[in-house]
Design an enzyme around this catalytic site. Sequence first.
Site, PDB file in Angstrom:
ATOM      1  N   ARG A  16     -16.237 121.931  47.683  1.00 27.98           N
ATOM      2  CA  ARG A  16     -17.462 122.188  47.414  1.00 27.98           C
ATOM      3  C   ARG A  16     -17.351 121.230  45.587  1.00 27.98           C
ATOM      4  O   ARG A  16     -16.668 121.194  44.953  1.00 27.98           O
ATOM      5  CB  ARG A  16     -17.569 123.197  47.294  1.00 27.98           C
ATOM      6  CG  ARG A  16     -16.777 124.197  46.625  1.00 27.98           C
ATOM      7  CD  ARG A  16     -17.425 125.779  47.250  1.00 27.98           C
ATOM      8  NE  ARG A  16     -15.720 126.705  47.132  1.00 27.98           N
ATOM      9  CZ  ARG A  16     -15.517 127.185  45.729  1.00 27.98           C
ATOM     10  NH1 ARG A  16     -16.508 127.625  45.425  1.00 27.98           N
ATOM     11  NH2 ARG A  16     -14.694 127.783  45.363  1.00 27.98           N
ATOM     12  N   GLY A  17     -18.483 121.939  45.237  1.00 23.33           N
ATOM     13  CA  GLY A  17     -18.662 121.350  43.984  1.00 23.33           C
ATOM     14  C   GLY A  17     -18.436 120.056  43.105  1.00 23.33           C
ATOM     15  O   GLY A  17     -19.138 119.389  44.170  1.00 23.33           O
ATOM     16  N   ILE A  18     -17.808 119.741  42.414  1.00 19.95           N
ATOM     17  CA  ILE A  18     -17.724 118.413  41.712  1.00 19.95           C
ATOM     18  C   ILE A  18     -16.906 117.793  42.482  1.00 19.95           C
ATOM     19  O   ILE A  18     -17.301 116.578  42.534  1.00 19.95           O
ATOM     20  CB  ILE A  18     -17.050 119.110  40.146  1.00 19.95           C
ATOM     21  CG1 ILE A  18     -18.234 120.122  39.300  1.00 19.95           C
ATOM     22  CG2 ILE A  18     -16.362 117.691  39.351  1.00 19.95           C
ATOM     23  CD1 ILE A  18     -18.407 119.495  37.872  1.00 19.95           C
ATOM     24  N   ASP A  53      -2.767 125.019  48.217  1.00 20.54           N
ATOM     25  CA  ASP A  53      -2.911 125.685  46.701  1.00 20.54           C
ATOM     26  C   ASP A  53      -2.117 124.857  45.171  1.00 20.54           C
ATOM     27  O   ASP A  53      -0.584 125.314  45.710  1.00 20.54           O
ATOM     28  CB  ASP A  53      -3.021 127.234  47.034  1.00 20.54           C
ATOM     29  CG  ASP A  53      -2.633 128.342  45.626  1.00 20.54           C
ATOM     30  OD1 ASP A  53      -3.601 127.649  44.767  1.00 20.54           O
ATOM     31  OD2 ASP A  53      -3.223 129.249  46.205  1.00 20.54           O
ATOM     32  N   ALA A  94      -9.307 120.179  40.748  1.00 21.40           N
ATOM     33  CA  ALA A  94      -8.645 122.242  41.455  1.00 21.40           C
ATOM     34  C   ALA A  94      -9.121 122.931  40.283  1.00 21.40           C
ATOM     35  O   ALA A  94      -8.410 122.485  38.817  1.00 21.40           O
ATOM     36  CB  ALA A  94      -8.324 122.691  42.102  1.00 21.40           C
ATOM     37  N   SER A 126     -12.571 120.591  30.884  1.00 23.35           N
ATOM     38  CA  SER A 126     -13.857 121.044  30.351  1.00 23.35           C
ATOM     39  C   SER A 126     -14.429 120.639  28.185  1.00 23.35           C
ATOM     40  O   SER A 126     -13.188 120.855  27.986  1.00 23.35           O
ATOM     41  CB  SER A 126     -13.986 122.786  30.217  1.00 23.35           C
ATOM     42  OG  SER A 126     -15.003 123.180  30.092  1.00 23.35           O
ATOM     43  N   TYR A 140      -9.471 131.006  29.473  1.00 24.33           N
ATOM     44  CA  TYR A 140     -10.162 129.576  30.003  1.00 24.33           C
ATOM     45  C   TYR A 140     -10.234 127.912  29.288  1.00 24.33           C
ATOM     46  O   TYR A 140      -9.469 126.695  28.934  1.00 24.33           O
ATOM     47  CB  TYR A 140     -11.624 129.537  30.711  1.00 24.33           C
ATOM     48  CG  TYR A 140     -12.203 128.179  30.692  1.00 24.33           C
ATOM     49  CD1 TYR A 140     -11.781 127.861  32.379  1.00 24.33           C
ATOM     50  CD2 TYR A 140     -13.089 127.572  30.066  1.00 24.33           C
ATOM     51  CE1 TYR A 140     -12.553 126.597  33.117  1.00 24.33           C
ATOM     52  CE2 TYR A 140     -13.960 126.168  30.854  1.00 24.33           C
ATOM     53  CZ  TYR A 140     -13.622 126.372  32.613  1.00 24.33           C
ATOM     54  OH  TYR A 140     -13.715 124.731  32.484  1.00 24.33           O
ATOM     55  N   LYS A 162      -7.591 125.149  29.893  1.00 28.37           N
ATOM     56  CA  LYS A 162      -8.367 123.372  29.952  1.00 28.37           C
ATOM     57  C   LYS A 162      -8.239 122.670  28.334  1.00 28.37           C
ATOM     58  O   LYS A 162      -7.915 121.339  28.189  1.00 28.37           O
ATOM     59  CB  LYS A 162     -10.210 123.651  29.550  1.00 28.37           C
ATOM     60  CG  LYS A 162     -10.326 124.477  30.474  1.00 28.37           C
ATOM     61  CD  LYS A 162      -9.619 123.137  31.814  1.00 28.37           C
ATOM     62  CE  LYS A 162     -10.611 123.669  32.822  1.00 28.37           C
ATOM     63  NZ  LYS A 162     -10.173 122.525  34.076  1.00 28.37           N
ATOM     64  N   THR A 202     -22.639 124.090  39.807  1.00 23.67           N
ATOM     65  CA  THR A 202     -22.269 124.349  41.175  1.00 23.67           C
ATOM     66  C   THR A 202     -21.764 126.064  41.139  1.00 23.67           C
ATOM     67  O   THR A 202     -22.651 127.429  40.314  1.00 23.67           O
ATOM     68  CB  THR A 202     -20.535 124.137  40.564  1.00 23.67           C
ATOM     69  OG1 THR A 202     -20.273 124.949  39.819  1.00 23.67           O
ATOM     70  CG2 THR A 202     -20.700 122.423  40.173  1.00 23.67           C
TER      71      THR A 202
END
Length: 251
Positions: free
Chosen positions: A16-18, A64, A92, A142, A155, A159, A190
């Site tokens: 999904r998403g990006i 995973d 991911a 990010s 986060y 990143k 998203t």
Amino acid sequence: MDPDMRKTCLITGASRGIGLAIARRLDRHGYRLALTAQSKESWQRLRGELASFTAKDHVPIVCDVAEEQQIAAMFAQTDATLGRLDALVFNAGIHHQGPATEIQAADWDRLFAIDVRGAMLCCREAAGRMAAHGGSIVVIGSIAGERPIAKRACYCAAKAAEHAYAQSVALEWAPQGIRVNIVAPGPIDTDFLTEALQALKLSSEEVLRLVPLGRIGTVEDVAAAVHYLLSDEASFVTGAVLRIDGGRIWS
Ligand SMILES: NC(=O)c1ccc[n+]([C@@H]2O[C@H](COP(=O)([O-])OP(=O)(O)OC[C@H]3O[C@@H](n4cnc5c(N)ncnc54)[C@H](OP(=O)(O)O)[C@@H]3O)[C@@H](O)[C@H]2O)c1
């Protein structure tokens, strides 16, 4: 397109998403893809999405990326089905919000296991395979890796580590013709952004006001950047951070 001319690419987090948008774009441009989802349920969803792809020989895989053995199995399956690997997109990722005084060690470890250790393990496996013929790797980082944001310490730290790792190996693997670049999104529409804003109690209007170009980014904005960096058009680009953020980093 001559089937022998098709490039191959492994994309993590393509359910999904990006990641899904990157997969759709590369499919339109003739790539043969190995695509991962983290669970059996999202793998089923990914298989459903593949029905609308142009090529019918893409390979959906459950992995995973926090689990080293699952990464080894994913690369083994990719070898068996795609043969030579030309490109990797490590996409991911998960998010984490909240006051820094309340970060739990288990949450910190899980985010780092996925976004940082997962990136390292996948890049390491890909580079080993690309050493003989070159290749291109894109890591989805990010702007949070470059611009600290309050209540996102875990986060931001992950990143920043992901960016530093990618830039270090870009130098190390350049002599083998392996390019490694970072795409650093700002706010992109998203599930990830919706969940992060809910946790931070921010409305999308409040975020919009912080983006100089005046809109939230789309997954296609990010996919176009990844496609460029993987292509020969970017053959002199390595160790770069390409921000897809509407100017948010400066506001
Ligand atoms: N959206 C934004 O505003 C934004 C901004 C900056 C950076 N990013 C970065 O962009 C990347 C993709 O984000 P997104 O917005 O597309 O997020 P998303 O819509 O939440 O999708 C995340 C993807 O990562 C997969 N994933 C999560 N944990 C995984 C794990 N342990 N192993 C394997 N796959 C896993 C998910 O798989 P399942 O479907 O199987 O759960 C899904 O495919 C992330 O690295 C994120 O940090 C996003």
